[in-house]
Design a protein around this motif. Sequence first.
Motif, short mmCIF file in Angstrom:
data_model
loop_
_atom_site.label_atom_id
_atom_site.label_comp_id
_atom_site.label_asym_id
_atom_site.label_seq_id
_atom_site.Cartn_x
_atom_site.Cartn_y
_atom_site.Cartn_z
N HIS A 78 30.41 51.50 11.26
CA HIS A 78 30.32 51.91 9.85
C HIS A 78 31.22 53.08 9.49
O HIS A 78 30.94 53.82 8.55
N HIS A 79 32.34 53.27 10.22
CA HIS A 79 33.34 54.28 9.86
C HIS A 79 34.67 53.90 10.47
O HIS A 79 34.79 53.77 11.69
N CYS A 80 35.65 53.71 9.61
CA CYS A 80 37.01 53.47 10.06
C CYS A 80 37.91 54.50 9.39
O CYS A 80 37.61 54.95 8.29
N TRP A 81 38.98 54.90 10.04
CA TRP A 81 39.89 55.84 9.40
C TRP A 81 41.32 55.37 9.58
O TRP A 81 41.68 54.78 10.59
N LEU A 82 42.08 55.61 8.53
CA LEU A 82 43.45 55.16 8.46
C LEU A 82 44.34 56.30 7.98
O LEU A 82 43.87 57.19 7.26
N SER A 83 45.60 56.26 8.37
CA SER A 83 46.58 57.23 7.91
C SER A 83 47.56 56.53 6.99
O SER A 83 47.76 55.32 7.06
N HIS A 84 48.18 57.33 6.14
CA HIS A 84 49.24 56.81 5.28
C HIS A 84 50.30 57.88 5.17
O HIS A 84 49.97 59.04 4.95
N PRO A 85 51.56 57.60 5.34
CA PRO A 85 52.08 56.27 5.62
C PRO A 85 51.90 55.83 7.06
O PRO A 85 51.89 54.63 7.35
N SER A 86 51.74 56.78 8.01
CA SER A 86 51.50 56.42 9.41
C SER A 86 50.86 57.60 10.11
O SER A 86 50.87 58.72 9.59
N ARG A 87 50.33 57.37 11.30
CA ARG A 87 49.69 58.47 12.03
C ARG A 87 50.71 59.51 12.49
O ARG A 87 50.34 60.65 12.74
#
Length: 168
Positions: free
Chosen positions: A85-94
Amino acid sequence: MNPDEPVLLVPSRHSEWVRMATEMMNKIRQQVEEAQLEHIGSTAVPGLPAKDVVDILVGVEADRVRSVSGHLAAIGFDLEGTLDHHCWLSHPSRSARTYVVHVVEYKSRAWRRRISFRDLLRSDDKARAEYLHTKIEAAKAAKNWDDYTQSKTSIVSSLLSSTASKEA
């Protein structure tokens, strides 16, 4: 900001960070139906120095957390991690973070804690000062992003606990 580099705090650019958060939330809103969105983290607190990375909280139904994260990854976000129940994403990249997007269940404990902490820092000068002191020390000592985040965990819990006990 590369996650393997030391953490650098910059002076507050609150109005710029709010503009950036608004733009990213509009982009996400166009992609994710019925999502609740909030600007969180230190960049959401006027006057608070921060990493130059804007945090966005995306709230969806529990059974949509992974599919929404997968969709965001498919349109150019960098999916860094998944938990229940938790996902994390970066933008534009890690390796070149401008944003970190947390996808969680709307109104879950994770959602409420992040909103409560942001609101506490906005409204309580003493809590904000205590947190800032911890952030500065953590940034000096941390070898990377994860160390920095882990170094702040206890102060976040402590400040949230003291707020909950005042409200009880």
